[in-house]
Design a protein around this motif. Structure first.
Motif, PDB file in Angstrom:
ATOM      1  N   UNK A 151      -6.403  12.907  -7.523  1.00 13.30           N
ATOM      2  CA  UNK A 151      -5.251  13.878  -7.737  1.00 13.30           C
ATOM      3  C   UNK A 151      -4.389  13.837  -8.856  1.00 13.30           C
ATOM      4  N   UNK A 152      -3.311  14.211  -9.058  1.00 12.58           N
ATOM      5  CA  UNK A 152      -2.684  14.620 -10.362  1.00 12.58           C
ATOM      6  C   UNK A 152      -2.170  13.266 -11.034  1.00 12.58           C
ATOM      7  N   UNK A 178      -5.207   8.046   4.696  1.00 10.21           N
ATOM      8  CA  UNK A 178      -4.782   7.114   4.367  1.00 10.21           C
ATOM      9  C   UNK A 178      -3.591   6.399   5.221  1.00 10.21           C
ATOM     10  N   UNK A 205      -1.414   3.888   4.460  1.00 12.78           N
ATOM     11  CA  UNK A 205      -0.405   3.211   3.857  1.00 12.78           C
ATOM     12  C   UNK A 205       0.889   4.151   3.679  1.00 12.78           C
ATOM     13  N   UNK A 206       1.829   3.354   2.877  1.00 16.89           N
ATOM     14  CA  UNK A 206       3.110   4.446   2.699  1.00 16.89           C
ATOM     15  C   UNK A 206       2.751   5.546   1.821  1.00 16.89           C
ATOM     16  N   UNK A 207       3.301   6.750   2.048  1.00 14.08           N
ATOM     17  CA  UNK A 207       3.257   7.814   0.957  1.00 14.08           C
ATOM     18  C   UNK A 207       4.684   8.070   0.674  1.00 14.08           C
ATOM     19  N   UNK A 208       4.820   8.062  -0.637  1.00 15.82           N
ATOM     20  CA  UNK A 208       6.139   8.286  -1.271  1.00 15.82           C
ATOM     21  C   UNK A 208       6.039   9.799  -1.857  1.00 15.82           C
ATOM     22  N   UNK A 254      -6.972   2.926  -2.454  1.00 14.24           N
ATOM     23  CA  UNK A 254      -5.981   4.089  -2.820  1.00 14.24           C
ATOM     24  C   UNK A 254      -6.663   4.895  -4.061  1.00 14.24           C
ATOM     25  N   UNK A 312       0.738  -1.126   0.135  1.00 14.05           N
ATOM     26  CA  UNK A 312       0.128   0.054  -0.072  1.00 14.05           C
ATOM     27  C   UNK A 312       0.863   1.360  -0.050  1.00 14.05           C
ATOM     28  N   UNK A 313       0.930   1.988  -1.009  1.00 15.09           N
ATOM     29  CA  UNK A 313       1.717   3.052  -1.011  1.00 15.09           C
ATOM     30  C   UNK A 313       1.226   3.941  -2.401  1.00 15.09           C
ATOM     31  N   UNK A 314       0.980   5.248  -1.917  1.00 13.83           N
ATOM     32  CA  UNK A 314       0.668   6.287  -2.737  1.00 13.83           C
ATOM     33  C   UNK A 314       1.804   7.302  -3.026  1.00 13.83           C
ATOM     34  N   UNK A 315       2.147   7.381  -4.421  1.00 15.04           N
ATOM     35  CA  UNK A 315       3.142   8.243  -4.924  1.00 15.04           C
ATOM     36  C   UNK A 315       2.709   9.813  -5.087  1.00 15.04           C
ATOM     37  N   UNK A 316       3.497  10.625  -4.278  1.00 15.82           N
ATOM     38  CA  UNK A 316       2.994  11.960  -4.616  1.00 15.82           C
ATOM     39  C   UNK A 316       4.235  12.741  -5.593  1.00 15.82           C
TER      40      UNK A 316
END
Lengths: 227, 191
Positions: B57-58, B185, B187-190, B52, A1-5
């Protein structure tokens, strides 16, 4: 689970954040990944017979495609016979990969095929002499595929510490793009990692990270050919 | 005519098709571009996004239920001269039943490293429009209302007794998109 910004950042390959120049006469695109420890599924008897700490092997391959100003791969090379009589396509084409490791121009090549990911640092490298590259090439697209990933039920969601990076002639890292085991990549067996392209007389680098389900670069290549 | 909302003011929306528009003018100076981003969180009873894909978003322009569509990233404000540069289209008839609330935020991308805030951005606003009548339901002038901030919680659409309502929140923060995402959220945020 990851969201890449992270946005698709473009990096002017001539200068870094501090304004220092990179030496782009040679750029190395390195691909690295780690072998993942398989979970011990052997139970008590498995341990008894030395069944723990099995390492799962992945065979990742780096691929580079040279595109012309129309965004197409113009030269698809030729098909040759291997010693054991198999037909091998794309030989000496504008695609640099494990069956055709050196581009006919001699200015872009793959250093070798690592089949397990063993060893630290770059496991496979593609070296590009950007300043020597013919004007007709406008963009180089880099992909990474998991060889026979579909057959072996392997995907990017399972691979640890996979990264792609670009390094200048002096070994200075220009850009690095990492991917760790991430559920968004579950079921994905190939990835368009990055592109290097000409803009306003300079080369730029853009990290993409677009995953695909196919375990072969051929499906992407088909979208980029004239025929 | 626009209703300029007071904070916490609620509006009944007997509507299904609306859009949230974000507009600003490009930086005419020599410093870095202003890159404003409109984003939406579709959250469930636990105040989390169910998957997710419900963070629009963009980097994810369509929610899995196809209720939300983001028109795409404008990195400079140059998409439109005076109009919306980024829009999130909302079709409330398609919203996944798990989603009880849709929150809208505006953030300035890389605000810290570029040393930017809404006060520096010319003519920036966020508004919500009824697509049937093209009427503005609510609007905030970001540069006036949130001059020293870098992120704004614009407002939320929520279901009450089967009807969608809009509540303007207008809360400013000196935070980035990851801050808002971390609320909804786990989970992991990159970054």
């Amino acid at each position: 689970m990851a969201i890449n910004l992270v946005k698709g950042q473009t990096i002017d390959l001539r200068k870094n954040d501090k304004g220092e120049e990179f030496d782009l006469s040679t750029v190395t695109v390195g691909l690295g990944w780690d072998v993942r420890q398989k979970k011990n599924e052997g139970g008590f008897f498995g341990k008894l017979f030395g069944g723990d700490k099995k390492e799962e092997e992945y065979d990742l391959d780096a691929v580079a495609m040279l595109l012309d100003s129309n965004g197409k791969v113009a030269n698809l090379g030729r098909t040759v016979q291997t010693r054991d009589g198999r037909a091998m396509g794309l030989y000496e084409s504008d695609v640099v990969f494990f069956n055709s490791m050196k581009h006919p121009s001699g200015h872009i090549w793959l250093t070798g095929d690592n089949r397990t990911g063993a060893g630290d640092g770059d496991d496979e490298q593609i070296i590009i002499k950007l300043d020597q590259l013919d004007q007709r090439y406008d963009k180089i697209l880099f992909m990474v595929t998991i060889y026979q990933g579909r057959t072996n039920n392997q995907h990017f969601g399972m691979i640890e510490n996979a990264f792609i990076r670009a390094v200048d002639r002096n070994g200075k890292e220009i850009a690095r793009f990492s991917l760790s085991g991430d559920s968004t990549y579950n079921g994905m067996c190939s990835m368009t990692f990055a592109e290097i392209y000409r803009k306003d007389g300079a080369w730029k680098f853009r990290a993409l990270g677009n995953p695909h389900q196919s375990d072969s670069f051929i499906d992407e290549l088909k979208k980029l050919t004239y025929s | 005519m626009a209703i300029n909302l007071q904070k916490g003011q609620r509006i009944d929306i007997g509507l299904s098709n609306i859009s949230v528009g974000l507009g600003w003018e490009p930086n005419d100076g020599t410093s870095a571009a202003f890159d404003l981003d409109a984003s939406a969180f579709m959250i469930d009873d636990n105040r989390l996004i169910p998957e997710e894909g419900f963070f629009v978003f963009y980097g994810n322009q369509d929610s899995p239920d196809t209720a939300l569509h983001h028109t795409g990233d404008d990195p400079t404000g140059g998409n439109s001269d005076g109009g919306d540069d980024e829009t999130i289209m909302v079709d409330l008839t398609k919203v996944d039943p798990r989603v009880k609330e849709i929150l809208f935020v505006v953030t300035i991308h890389d605000a810290i490293s570029r040393r930017q805030n809404f006060g520096q951005v010319r003519d920036s606003y966020i508004r919500i429009v009824d697509n049937a009548t093209s009427q503005e339901i609510a609007k905030y002038e970001l540069g006036e209302d949130f001059s020293i901030e870098t992120g704004v919680e614009f407002g939320r659409l929520y279901v009450k007794e089967g009807k969608w309502k809009f509540e303007a929140s207008g809360k400013g923060y000196k935070e980035d998109l990851a801050f808002f995402l971390s609320k909804y959220f786990k989970g992991q945020i990159i970054k």
